[in-house]
Design an enzyme around this catalytic site. Structure first.
Site, mmCIF file in Angstrom:
data_model
loop_
_atom_site.group_PDB
_atom_site.id
_atom_site.type_symbol
_atom_site.label_atom_id
_atom_site.label_comp_id
_atom_site.label_asym_id
_atom_site.label_seq_id
_atom_site.Cartn_x
_atom_site.Cartn_y
_atom_site.Cartn_z
ATOM 1 N N GLU A 235 -5.957 -10.749 -1.483
ATOM 2 C CA GLU A 235 -6.833 -10.531 -0.326
ATOM 3 C C GLU A 235 -8.292 -10.437 -0.783
ATOM 4 O O GLU A 235 -9.024 -9.509 -0.426
ATOM 5 C CB GLU A 235 -6.412 -9.247 0.423
ATOM 6 C CG GLU A 235 -4.937 -9.237 0.804
ATOM 7 C CD GLU A 235 -4.521 -8.039 1.665
ATOM 8 O OE1 GLU A 235 -5.384 -7.385 2.276
ATOM 9 O OE2 GLU A 235 -3.304 -7.772 1.721
ATOM 10 N N GLU B 297 0.787 -1.242 0.000
ATOM 11 C CA GLU B 297 0.000 0.000 0.000
ATOM 12 C C GLU B 297 0.818 1.292 0.000
ATOM 13 O O GLU B 297 0.621 2.172 0.838
ATOM 14 C CB GLU B 297 -0.970 -0.005 1.190
ATOM 15 C CG GLU B 297 -1.926 -1.183 1.133
ATOM 16 C CD GLU B 297 -2.918 -1.229 2.299
ATOM 17 O OE1 GLU B 297 -2.747 -0.462 3.250
ATOM 18 O OE2 GLU B 297 -3.861 -2.029 2.224
HETATM 19 C C1 GLA Z 1 -4.688 -4.646 4.273
HETATM 20 C C2 GLA Z 1 -3.461 -5.471 4.637
HETATM 21 C C3 GLA Z 1 -3.830 -6.766 5.311
HETATM 22 C C4 GLA Z 1 -4.908 -6.555 6.386
HETATM 23 C C5 GLA Z 1 -6.060 -5.793 5.817
HETATM 24 C C6 GLA Z 1 -7.116 -5.487 6.883
HETATM 25 O O1 GLA Z 1 -5.333 -5.125 3.172
HETATM 26 O O2 GLA Z 1 -2.655 -5.763 3.520
HETATM 27 O O3 GLA Z 1 -2.705 -7.315 5.899
HETATM 28 O O4 GLA Z 1 -4.368 -5.895 7.470
HETATM 29 O O5 GLA Z 1 -5.626 -4.558 5.305
HETATM 30 O O6 GLA Z 1 -8.135 -6.387 6.864
#
Ligand code: GLA
Length: 401
Positions: free
Chosen positions: A307, A173
């Site tokens: 994710e 990020e």
């Molecule tokens: C981001 C991070 C993950 C997690 C999410 C929260 O996507 O990369 O590690 O902390 O936020 O759910």
């Protein structure tokens, strides 16, 4: 001769009969002979005793998140996954909350379990603006200091976990939450300032500019080379990379690394999605998603969907209390999951010479009973398994190919 002909005909007839009878026993006729359950639209005759990881074995690995807490809770469901990502136990704040005191215990527990159960591990994540130890935020008060502590942490961590992980999210990020046309044209598309102002966060960019990202990849590659970990892949991981401007910003970041011969092997598309964003125009949503996968892989990078989860409500529409997931939303969510996975399967092999491919899809969370998106007012039902750990429509949809 005649008798022989009759015998062959009888045998053929019996064979046809047995095949037909056999087929009718393999599935649940309620859904038109589709053994997948769900809404019964076709199917690949997958039985419910098969696991997702096996069903997708010709395409890519299928992952989910783990923590020391979820190991027991989802023991059965984990059989579906052949890759796992530590939810937080491999983040810096957990590995070194006191400077120089390395606490690998929980991460090791996860890795031991993963190895004993034949699952690969995605390393997540070496450098982020969150989940940091306090000492890092205090000590990192100049560019030189930041670069030094990043280098030490990244090298140490890559070396410690070695070949027990198959890839690392090296930087997480680093791009702005949302990238406007103006951000793109001015080149100001990195996360800094008020987007890094929450408690426990660190504005790496303010001290180092893009160099902190370069440093993290450089250090990871150095540790990899030192240990001869040729298979270990290095990823940049972020959310909203399906949006055209953020995709473009990500490509420019990759170029900034490549200009200095800093290795990067792949892009992690987090894919925390909301159903209403898809419903507004499924075609637009999916074509943006596909375009990102196509452009990233076209650069020779692998892509992992790191994710994936799909919240069924837009935040503003969320019901005010916990209630069951409405069936129409479950079906719509399944369609969205299905569309995404169909594109992923399409890019599981390189689409042109020199292109990368999708090599993993990981869901963030396992079942709807404990989602990080839930709050005291409402649930979001983002997973493919329900609150009782049963299969949702989304599960049936993604094995329906
Ligand atoms: C981001 C991070 C993950 C997690 C999410 C929260 O996507 O990369 O590690 O902390 O936020 O759910």
């Amino acid at each position: 001769m005649k008798i022989k002909k009759i015998l062959v005909s009888v045998l053929c007839f019996l064979l046809v009969l047995f095949t037909a009878v056999g087929c009718s026993f393999t599935g649940n006729d309620d859904n038109g002979g589709n053994n997948n359950g769900g809404d019964g639209n076709g199917g690949n005759n997958v039985t419910e005793s098969e696991y997702l990881g096996d069903i997708y074995s010709d395409y890519f690995s299928i992952g989910s998140t783990v923590s020391t807490y979820t190991l027991k809770k989802y023991a059965e469901l984990y059989k579906h996954f052949n890759s796992v990502t530590a939810e937080y136990q491999m983040k810096w704040g957990r590995l070194e909350s006191t400077e120089g005191v390395l606490t690998y215990g929980d991460a090791d527990t996860l890795l031991d379990w993963a190895e004993a159960n034949g699952k690969g591990v995605r390393g997540h994540c070496l450098l982020w603006y969150k989940s940091l130890p306090n000492w890092v935020r205090q000590k990192g008060n100049s560019k030189t200091a930041c670069m030094q502590i990043i280098d030490k942490h990244v090298q140490e961590t890559v070396e410690y976990f070695g070949d027990r992980v198959y890839c690392w999210d090296v930087v997480n990020e680093a791009l702005k939450n949302s990238v406007s046309d103006y951000d793109l044209s001015s080149g100001n598309f990195y996360r800094t300032g008020n987007e890094v102002s929450g408690s426990g966060t660190m504005d790496w960019y303010a001290y180092c500019g893009v160099d902190y990202i370069r440093q993290a990849f450089k250090s990871a590659a150095e540790a990899r080379d030192k240990l001869g970990l040729n298979e270990l892949e290095l990823y940049y991981n972020d959310y909203a990379l399906n949006s055209p401007n953020k995709r473009e910003a990500c490509i420019r970041l990759v170029q900034a690394l490549r200009e200095e011969d800093i290795p990067i092997d792949g892009i992690g598309m987090q894919a925390h999605y909301k159903l209403p964003d898809y419903q507004a125009s499924p075609e637009t949503f999916l074509s943006n998603f596909e375009e990102s996968v196509k452009q990233f892989t076209g650069l020779g990078l692998n892509v992992q969907i790191t994710e994936l989860d799909i919240r069924v409500y837009a935040d503003s529409q969320a019901p005010a209390e916990f209630d069951a997931l409405p069936h129409d939303l479950e079906v719509a969510q399944a369609e969205m999951y299905g569309g995404i996975m169909e594109i992923c399967r399409k890019y599981a092999t390189p689409w042109k010479e020199g292109a990368g491919a999708i090599t993993n899809v990981t869901t963030w969370g396992v079942a709807d009973d404990s989602s990080s998106w839930d709050n005291e007012y409402h649930k979001e039902y983002p997973q493919i398994f329900d609150t009782e750990h049963g299969y949702k429509e989304a599960y049936y949809k993604i094995i329906d190919f």
